[in-house]
Design an enzyme around this catalytic site. Structure first.
Site, short mmCIF file in Angstrom:
data_model
loop_
_atom_site.label_atom_id
_atom_site.label_comp_id
_atom_site.label_asym_id
_atom_site.label_seq_id
_atom_site.Cartn_x
_atom_site.Cartn_y
_atom_site.Cartn_z
N TRP A 166 29.43 64.64 12.12
CA TRP A 166 30.31 65.75 12.27
C TRP A 166 31.17 65.88 10.85
O TRP A 166 30.55 65.99 10.17
CB TRP A 166 31.48 65.60 13.65
CG TRP A 166 30.53 65.10 14.81
CD1 TRP A 166 30.53 63.91 15.46
CD2 TRP A 166 29.71 65.89 15.48
NE1 TRP A 166 29.86 64.12 16.61
CE2 TRP A 166 29.17 64.99 16.66
CE3 TRP A 166 29.10 67.36 15.51
CZ2 TRP A 166 28.47 65.72 17.48
CZ3 TRP A 166 28.27 67.83 16.36
CH2 TRP A 166 27.75 67.01 17.23
N HIS A 190 26.67 68.12 24.28
CA HIS A 190 27.24 67.26 23.36
C HIS A 190 27.69 68.24 22.35
O HIS A 190 27.20 68.11 21.05
CB HIS A 190 26.41 65.89 22.87
CG HIS A 190 27.18 64.98 22.45
ND1 HIS A 190 27.11 63.56 22.74
CD2 HIS A 190 27.86 64.84 21.25
CE1 HIS A 190 27.75 62.86 22.11
NE2 HIS A 190 28.34 63.49 20.86
N ARG A 196 20.66 57.08 26.22
CA ARG A 196 21.68 58.08 26.36
C ARG A 196 21.40 59.10 25.26
O ARG A 196 21.75 58.66 24.14
CB ARG A 196 23.09 57.82 26.74
CG ARG A 196 24.06 59.05 26.66
CD ARG A 196 25.40 58.67 27.14
NE ARG A 196 26.06 59.85 27.01
CZ ARG A 196 27.26 60.15 26.35
NH1 ARG A 196 27.79 59.35 25.27
NH2 ARG A 196 27.59 61.33 26.28
N GLU A 208 29.97 55.14 25.48
CA GLU A 208 29.85 55.07 24.08
C GLU A 208 31.02 54.07 23.65
O GLU A 208 32.04 54.18 24.01
CB GLU A 208 30.43 56.28 23.24
CG GLU A 208 29.37 57.40 23.12
CD GLU A 208 29.83 58.61 22.31
OE1 GLU A 208 30.44 58.70 21.61
OE2 GLU A 208 29.11 59.75 22.69
N TRP A 247 27.31 52.97 20.65
CA TRP A 247 27.11 54.20 19.89
C TRP A 247 27.11 53.84 18.25
O TRP A 247 27.92 53.17 17.71
CB TRP A 247 28.27 55.11 19.88
CG TRP A 247 27.98 56.33 19.07
CD1 TRP A 247 28.40 56.52 17.30
CD2 TRP A 247 27.34 57.59 19.24
NE1 TRP A 247 28.01 57.75 16.98
CE2 TRP A 247 27.31 58.39 18.07
CE3 TRP A 247 26.70 58.05 20.54
CZ2 TRP A 247 26.63 59.54 18.01
CZ3 TRP A 247 26.33 59.43 20.30
CH2 TRP A 247 26.28 60.18 19.33
N TYR A 250 36.65 53.84 21.86
CA TYR A 250 36.34 53.11 20.52
C TYR A 250 37.49 52.56 20.01
O TYR A 250 37.30 51.47 19.43
CB TYR A 250 36.02 54.16 19.67
CG TYR A 250 34.57 54.91 19.82
CD1 TYR A 250 34.62 55.97 20.41
CD2 TYR A 250 33.76 54.47 18.80
CE1 TYR A 250 33.19 56.43 20.55
CE2 TYR A 250 32.39 54.94 18.98
CZ TYR A 250 32.09 56.14 19.87
OH TYR A 250 30.93 56.63 19.98
N GLU A 277 32.86 64.26 26.13
CA GLU A 277 34.25 64.46 25.30
C GLU A 277 34.88 65.91 25.30
O GLU A 277 34.87 66.41 24.39
CB GLU A 277 34.18 63.83 23.96
CG GLU A 277 33.63 62.41 24.03
CD GLU A 277 33.90 61.69 22.44
OE1 GLU A 277 34.03 62.33 21.54
OE2 GLU A 277 33.80 60.49 22.57
N ASN A 305 33.72 57.04 27.13
CA ASN A 305 33.66 56.66 25.74
C ASN A 305 34.97 55.93 25.43
O ASN A 305 36.10 56.42 25.46
CB ASN A 305 33.34 58.01 24.67
CG ASN A 305 31.95 58.57 25.07
OD1 ASN A 305 31.54 58.06 25.91
ND2 ASN A 305 31.91 59.61 24.47
#
Ligand code: PNW
Length: 450
Positions: A410, A118, A74, A355, A402, A300, A163, A298
């Site tokens: 970022w 993205h 991806r 992710e 990920w 986490y 996202e 996604n």
């Protein structure tokens, strides 16, 4: 006890975080090029100007992917690399880069999963109002059609947005992401509506240009996990996960995904946000709700939740001294189980985890090896819960870790490392970490080793 036989094992990356070559071969500037140059915005002034130099080193990275044995990769396309001004003039060398990289993947038998957006909006479009402009969805549809036309012969799997919670929520509600502005809630909600329209129109553009396309999207969320298996706590987690809090609407799942999957904004959100609702055209919800082939998410982390004595869901404090990643994110291993369960119940569409992974401050030892036992533990336990979801009949089709490489994280620059592969950002040397070998084995054994 296993994953489906054709389970899609993959890794994920994004353009601005790995490509570098920011001013090269005709790429236009994006809002992240501008934002990272503003003093004080990014950890120690880091930028994505060079990043992992994937733009030049992609053959090395594709070789690593082949060694890892992934079935799918991806990645995202940098909109301003393809359209330097966002619309109009095409940049041939940008398109060629993606064509060649994708050919490299296909030669290795790796299926490309392409994300259109993205977060790296062309700066030229920001200057015309960005997501607040009523034209934004048309710009995005034009870009999607170009990608479909040029890459559609090679790429069959697409995601529109990564996202929206972050590029609208963290950006415009908190002023913490490019372009670094805080807007009113009403303006942020209007932008969100334009993003949803852009999603719908891009799906239409891809359907028109790519025969046999498989299309989804990749929103994010912190899942809610019940603190016990009691029906009441499970119900509390479900309700909390699928609700729209007025003060944190942008980080909800349903404000974004109900329109896309069900064709309407959620009732509780409409009520909570009543004073600031966007302008909704009569045909908008129909445009937004295009049938999708899969639902990407996604995830986490998870927030422990229980049913409070008043019959309302309550957050439960994380255990003191409990596990955390380098970023400081608390770890709840069962977030992939509950997250996929609640989403599948609501949207009834095959799910991919687009992710999941963790950051650490990894570094090489004296022999040049990178040991990352926590990452192996994180992945192993999360995947075991994802396998439990499969066993419970939740239609989970794939998992994208990920990330392949340590990359530009970022706000946090290169300080937080998410990769299965260590990157020395001075020499661009790549060193597969222990977790790389572990993931390779897991893929080979289809998760039987977990
Ligand atoms: C994702 N949270 O963002 C992004 O899609 C990636 O580009 C990024 O590198 C990765 O996760 C790691 O941060 C997130 O606060 C940002 O839970 C914030 C959160 C989750 C994901």
């Amino acid at each position: 006890m296993s994953f489906p036989k054709d389970f899609v094992w993959g890794v994920a990356t994004s353009a601005y975080q790995i490509e570098g070559a920011s001013g090269q071969d005709g790429r236009g500037p994006s809002i992240w090029d501008v934002y990272t140059k503003e003093p004080g915005q990014i950890f120690e002034g880091h930028t994505g100007d060079v990043a992992c130099d994937h733009y030049h080193l992609w053959p090395v990275d594709v070789a690593l992917m082949a060694k890892l044995g992934i079935k799918a990769y991806r990645f995202s396309v940098s909109w301003p690399r393809v359209l330097p001004n966002g619309i109009g003039q095409l940049n041939e060398s940008g398109l060629q880069f993606y064509e060649e990289m994708v050919d490299g993947l296909l030669e290795q038998g790796i299926t490309p999963y392409l994300t259109l957006y993205h977060w790296d909006l062309p700066q030229a479009l920001q200057e015309r109002g960005g997501w607040l402009s009523p034209e934004a969805s048309e710009w995005f549809a034009e870009y999607a059609a170009i990608i479909g036309k040029r890459l559609g012969g090679r790429v069959k799997h697409y995601m529109t947005f990564n996202e929206p919670q972050v590029f609208i929520g963290n950006a415009f509600c908190q002023g913490m992401h490019a372009p670094g502005w805080r807007t009113s809630r009403a303006q942020a909600l209007q932008m969100a509506h334009h993003v949803l329209l852009a999603h719908g129109k891009a799906v239409q553009a891809l359907r028109a240009t790519v025969p046999g396309a498989q299309i989804g999207w990749a929103p994010t969320s912190n899942a809610r996990v019940p603190v016990t298996d009691n029906i009441a706590d499970v119900e509390a987690a479900r309700r909390a996960y699928l609700s729209v809090p007025g003060d944190d609407w942008a980080w909800s799942v349903t404000w974004w995904s109900d329109p896309v999957m069900l064709g309407h904004y959620p009732e509780d959100g409409l009520h909570e946000l009543e004073r600031d609702l966007p302008q909704i055209g009569t045909a908008d919800m129909k445009t937004i709700c295009q049938p999708l082939d899969f639902y990407g998410q996604n995830i986490y982390r998870g927030i422990p939740t229980r049913m409070g004595t008043g019959g309302q869901p309550e957050k439960v404090a994380y255990p003191q001294g409990g596990p955390r990643t380098a970023i400081g994110w608390h770890v709840n291993f069962d977030c992939l189980y509950w997250g996929t369960k609640f989403l599948y119940e609501r949207y009834k569409t095959p799910i991919y985890i687009t992710e999941n992974g963790m950051s650490a401050h990894d570094w090489p030892d004296r022999e040049g090896k990178v040991h990352d036992p926590q990452r192996i533990d994180y992945l192993c336990r999360h995947l075991a819960h994802l396998r439990r979801a499969c066993e419970d009949g939740i239609d989970v089709r794939g998992y994208f870790e990920w990330s392949l490489l340590d990359n530009f994280e970022w706000k946090r620059g290169y300080n937080d490392r998410f990769g299965l592969v260590y990157v020395d950002f001075v020499t661009q040397q790549r060193i597969p970490k222990d977790s790389f070998a572990w993931y390779a084995r897991t893929i080979k054994e289809n998760g039987e080793n977990l």
